[in-house]
Motif scaffolding. Structure first.
Motif, PDB file in Angstrom:
ATOM      1  N   LEU A 277     -21.093   7.993  56.189  1.00 59.59           N
ATOM      2  CA  LEU A 277     -21.264   6.782  55.000  1.00 59.59           C
ATOM      3  C   LEU A 277     -20.032   7.132  53.793  1.00 59.59           C
ATOM      4  CD1 LEU A 277     -25.097   6.680  54.592  1.00 59.59           C
ATOM      5  CD2 LEU A 277     -23.623   5.034  55.535  1.00 59.59           C
ATOM      6  N   SER A 278     -19.891   8.337  53.745  1.00 58.33           N
ATOM      7  CA  SER A 278     -18.742   8.736  52.551  1.00 58.33           C
ATOM      8  C   SER A 278     -17.405   8.322  53.408  1.00 58.33           C
ATOM      9  CB  SER A 278     -18.704  10.316  52.160  1.00 58.33           C
ATOM     10  OG  SER A 278     -17.620  10.629  51.333  1.00 58.33           O
ATOM     11  N   ILE A 279     -17.377   8.483  54.363  1.00 60.74           N
ATOM     12  CA  ILE A 279     -15.872   8.019  55.199  1.00 60.74           C
ATOM     13  C   ILE A 279     -15.924   6.566  54.961  1.00 60.74           C
ATOM     14  CG2 ILE A 279     -14.537   7.964  57.246  1.00 60.74           C
ATOM     15  CD1 ILE A 279     -15.511  10.850  57.830  1.00 60.74           C
ATOM     16  N   MET A 280     -16.995   5.747  55.511  1.00 57.48           N
ATOM     17  CA  MET A 280     -16.955   4.396  55.455  1.00 57.48           C
ATOM     18  C   MET A 280     -16.921   3.786  54.170  1.00 57.48           C
ATOM     19  SD  MET A 280     -19.801   1.957  57.071  1.00 57.48           S
ATOM     20  CE  MET A 280     -21.196   2.296  55.811  1.00 57.48           C
ATOM     21  N   THR A 281     -17.243   4.508  53.028  1.00 57.21           N
ATOM     22  CA  THR A 281     -17.332   4.194  51.804  1.00 57.21           C
ATOM     23  C   THR A 281     -15.926   3.943  51.192  1.00 57.21           C
ATOM     24  OG1 THR A 281     -19.532   4.874  51.288  1.00 57.21           O
ATOM     25  CG2 THR A 281     -18.056   4.295  49.272  1.00 57.21           C
ATOM     26  N   THR A 282     -15.310   5.065  51.585  1.00 62.79           N
ATOM     27  CA  THR A 282     -13.829   5.212  51.198  1.00 62.79           C
ATOM     28  C   THR A 282     -12.878   4.224  51.792  1.00 62.79           C
ATOM     29  OG1 THR A 282     -13.998   7.603  50.951  1.00 62.79           O
ATOM     30  CG2 THR A 282     -11.756   6.630  51.254  1.00 62.79           C
ATOM     31  N   VAL A 283     -13.181   3.824  53.077  1.00 65.75           N
ATOM     32  CA  VAL A 283     -12.361   2.853  53.629  1.00 65.75           C
ATOM     33  C   VAL A 283     -12.642   1.361  52.919  1.00 65.75           C
ATOM     34  CG1 VAL A 283     -12.185   1.752  55.953  1.00 65.75           C
ATOM     35  CG2 VAL A 283     -12.341   4.176  55.796  1.00 65.75           C
ATOM     36  N   ILE A 284     -13.932   1.151  52.764  1.00 68.12           N
ATOM     37  CA  ILE A 284     -14.347  -0.269  52.119  1.00 68.12           C
ATOM     38  C   ILE A 284     -13.895  -0.120  50.814  1.00 68.12           C
ATOM     39  CG2 ILE A 284     -16.340  -1.651  51.278  1.00 68.12           C
ATOM     40  CD1 ILE A 284     -17.843  -0.618  53.798  1.00 68.12           C
ATOM     41  N   SER A 285     -13.916   0.830  49.977  1.00 70.95           N
ATOM     42  CA  SER A 285     -13.261   0.968  48.550  1.00 70.95           C
ATOM     43  C   SER A 285     -12.016   0.544  48.684  1.00 70.95           C
ATOM     44  CB  SER A 285     -13.463   2.188  47.720  1.00 70.95           C
ATOM     45  OG  SER A 285     -15.128   2.561  47.966  1.00 70.95           O
ATOM     46  N   SER A 286     -11.437   1.327  49.659  1.00 71.43           N
ATOM     47  CA  SER A 286      -9.564   0.907  49.815  1.00 71.43           C
ATOM     48  C   SER A 286      -9.460  -0.572  49.966  1.00 71.43           C
ATOM     49  CB  SER A 286      -9.282   1.803  50.708  1.00 71.43           C
ATOM     50  OG  SER A 286      -7.639   1.624  51.111  1.00 71.43           O
ATOM     51  N   TRP A 287     -10.428  -1.068  50.869  1.00 74.56           N
ATOM     52  CA  TRP A 287     -10.163  -2.541  51.315  1.00 74.56           C
ATOM     53  C   TRP A 287     -10.385  -3.424  50.193  1.00 74.56           C
ATOM     54  CZ3 TRP A 287     -14.168  -5.959  52.850  1.00 74.56           C
ATOM     55  CH2 TRP A 287     -13.814  -7.284  53.214  1.00 74.56           C
ATOM     56  N   ILE A 288     -11.378  -3.156  49.351  1.00 71.97           N
ATOM     57  CA  ILE A 288     -11.817  -4.067  48.085  1.00 71.97           C
ATOM     58  C   ILE A 288     -10.824  -3.755  46.890  1.00 71.97           C
ATOM     59  CG2 ILE A 288     -14.079  -4.431  49.184  1.00 71.97           C
ATOM     60  CD1 ILE A 288     -15.243  -2.944  47.129  1.00 71.97           C
ATOM     61  N   GLY A 289     -10.254  -2.741  46.738  1.00 71.37           N
ATOM     62  CA  GLY A 289      -9.276  -2.648  45.844  1.00 71.37           C
ATOM     63  C   GLY A 289     -10.007  -1.446  44.642  1.00 71.37           C
ATOM     64  N   ASP A 290     -11.140  -0.959  45.034  1.00 72.25           N
ATOM     65  CA  ASP A 290     -11.932   0.045  44.166  1.00 72.25           C
ATOM     66  C   ASP A 290     -11.219   1.367  44.000  1.00 72.25           C
ATOM     67  OD1 ASP A 290     -13.425  -1.788  42.917  1.00 72.25           O
ATOM     68  OD2 ASP A 290     -15.322  -1.272  44.278  1.00 72.25           O
ATOM     69  N   ASP A 291     -10.113   1.466  43.665  1.00 73.91           N
ATOM     70  CA  ASP A 291      -9.320   2.781  44.068  1.00 73.91           C
ATOM     71  C   ASP A 291      -9.665   3.750  42.799  1.00 73.91           C
ATOM     72  OD1 ASP A 291      -7.947   1.470  45.895  1.00 73.91           O
ATOM     73  OD2 ASP A 291      -5.937   1.088  45.037  1.00 73.91           O
ATOM     74  N   THR A 292     -10.187   2.997  41.682  1.00 76.48           N
ATOM     75  CA  THR A 292     -10.271   3.985  40.489  1.00 76.48           C
ATOM     76  C   THR A 292     -11.721   4.338  40.221  1.00 76.48           C
ATOM     77  OG1 THR A 292     -10.393   2.027  38.986  1.00 76.48           O
ATOM     78  CG2 THR A 292      -8.176   3.347  39.167  1.00 76.48           C
ATOM     79  N   VAL A 293     -12.710   3.509  40.895  1.00 71.83           N
ATOM     80  CA  VAL A 293     -14.243   3.948  40.962  1.00 71.83           C
ATOM     81  C   VAL A 293     -14.729   4.763  41.877  1.00 71.83           C
ATOM     82  CG1 VAL A 293     -16.165   2.538  40.579  1.00 71.83           C
ATOM     83  CG2 VAL A 293     -14.113   1.547  40.023  1.00 71.83           C
ATOM     84  N   THR A 294     -15.307   5.865  41.297  1.00 70.46           N
ATOM     85  CA  THR A 294     -15.940   6.907  42.125  1.00 70.46           C
ATOM     86  C   THR A 294     -17.474   6.750  42.240  1.00 70.46           C
ATOM     87  OG1 THR A 294     -14.211   8.152  41.577  1.00 70.46           O
ATOM     88  CG2 THR A 294     -16.258   9.202  42.563  1.00 70.46           C
ATOM     89  N   HIS A 295     -17.834   6.781  43.362  1.00 73.71           N
ATOM     90  CA  HIS A 295     -19.258   6.735  43.714  1.00 73.71           C
ATOM     91  C   HIS A 295     -19.994   8.002  43.312  1.00 73.71           C
ATOM     92  CE1 HIS A 295     -19.942   2.839  46.017  1.00 73.71           C
ATOM     93  NE2 HIS A 295     -18.564   2.859  46.375  1.00 73.71           N
TER      94      HIS A 295
END
Length: 385
Positions: free
Chosen positions: A68-86
């Motif tokens: 899930l962490s890898i998937m979250t990283t990919v999705i965050s990059s796709w929607i532009g959440d580069d600066t927001v950490t989970h």
């Protein structure tokens, strides 16, 4: 607070669920900074749920949260959440700690490789600073590993101590049960020796008195006197036995053993009508009390059996001889006749064997070729500790 902490320690699933809830609350607080808050919350929920099952299914929970962490990283990059950490990704360190502490170093090492891949992917896709991020992640995961090693070792030590305490408690209970059983056996043996001997003598005397009351009043009177004397002696010895059980101190009046005790038993049996020859050789009065009592009881039980089962004109010979390493006790009778008494229960021989076994001696009983019955006991003077 301490009670609550102890309560949580006994309910790991509740504690892990509380940790997952705290991380999810942090996810909710960070969601407004995301480009897609609802998606952010859903990903955060997915990251937090496996933490609640980290001790029930550690390997599955660790693999799930890593994926899930890898998937979250990919999705965050796709929607532009580069600066927001989970915040839920802190669960990666929690799962590393869990694998080291509860599963083993080898699965944790493989998991660490997966964490390195996840971290490298996050640095690449989210355009993070390589030096700072790598140093922080390395320090963070190293701290998780070291903490798991320390607390895991402490947990294993506590479990080992608890196991040893459980074994010690079980051993203590078992020893207590064995001591109680041994004490009951000893009491039963002592009471049997005293009561069986006295009652047998009294029965013989009473039966003889009933036959002689008309033809030989003087003989009947002597028999009744012997019955009364035997009863008083049995009662006195019973009282002494009970006194020994009630106190650790030695009563002032102890049963008479040694040469005097054996001679007294022989005299009592002679008064009951048993012709007994007594032969004692060697110094028998300076041996240890337990051995002296054993000799006394073997002679007493053997002569009682002769009186009950050896026929109408019973005779017996008692030999007690001290040798270099042991004491030989040998009782023989003139063979079984037409006794009017019923067969015994066999407890006398059983008790005699138990007593001799406790003294680490050897006991032989059986009929000789000439028809006589022999009891032979060899009791060591200095048994092995």
């Amino acid at each position: 607070m301490r009670r609550f902490s102890l309560w949580l320690r006994g309910k790991p699933f509740v504690a892990d669920s509380m940790l997952a809830t705290i991380l999810f609350v942090l996810e909710g607080l960070s969601a407004p900074n995301s480009q897609a808050p609802w998606l952010f919350v859903l990903l955060g929920l997915a990251l937090c749920v496996p933490i609640a099952f980290r001790r029930r299914h550690p390997v599955l929970a660790a693999a799930t949260i890593l994926g899930l962490s890898i998937m979250t990283t990919v999705i965050s990059s796709w929607i532009g959440d580069d600066t927001v950490t989970h915040p839920g990704q802190l669960g990666l360190a929690v799962m590393l700690y869990t694998l080291v502490a509860y599963v083993g170093r080898k699965p944790a090492a493989f998991y660490l490789v997966g964490l390195a891949v996840d971290s490298a992917l996050a640095i690449w896709l989210l355009h993070q600073d390589i030096g700072t991020t790598a140093a922080f992640i390395t320090l963070f995961y190293a701290l998780s590993w070291i903490t798991a090693e320390f607390l895991g070792a402490r947990r294993l030590y506590d479990e080992e101590v608890a196991a040893r305490l459980a074994v010690a408690e079980y051993d203590r209970d078992r020893r207590a049960e064995e001591a109680v059983a041994g004490e009951r056996t000893r009491i039963a043996r002592e009471l049997h020796d005293v009561v069986a001997h006295a009652v047998s003598v009294m029965v013989v005397q009473a039966d003889g008195a009933s036959y002689a009351v008309r033809r030989n009043p003087d003989g009947a009177e002597r028999a009744l006197g012997n019955i009364a004397s035997t009863g008083r002696q049995a009662l006195a010895e019973l009282r002494r036995t009970v006194a020994l059980l009630r106190t650790e101190q030695t009563p002032a009046e102890m049963p008479q053993h040694g040469t005097a005790g054996v001679a007294k038993v022989v005299d009592m049996m002679r008064d009951a009508g048993l012709r007994v020859e007594l032969e004692m050789t060697g110094e028998l009065d300076d041996i240890r009390p337990a051995l002296s009592l054993g000799i006394h009881r073997v002679v007493q039980e053997s002569l009682t059996n002769v009186l009950r089962h050896a026929g109408t004109s019973p005779r017996a010979r008692v030999r007690v001889r001290r040798r270099d390493e042991d004491v030989l006790v040998e009782i023989t009778d003139n063979g079984r006749g037409s006794s009017q008494f019923t067969q015994g229960s066999g407890n006398g021989l059983v008790g005699m064997r138990e007593r001799v076994a406790v003294l680490q001696g050897n006991l032989e009983t059986g009929r000789e070729p000439d028809g006589s019955w022999r009891v032979r006991a060899e009791l060591p003077l200095h048994p092995d500790d």
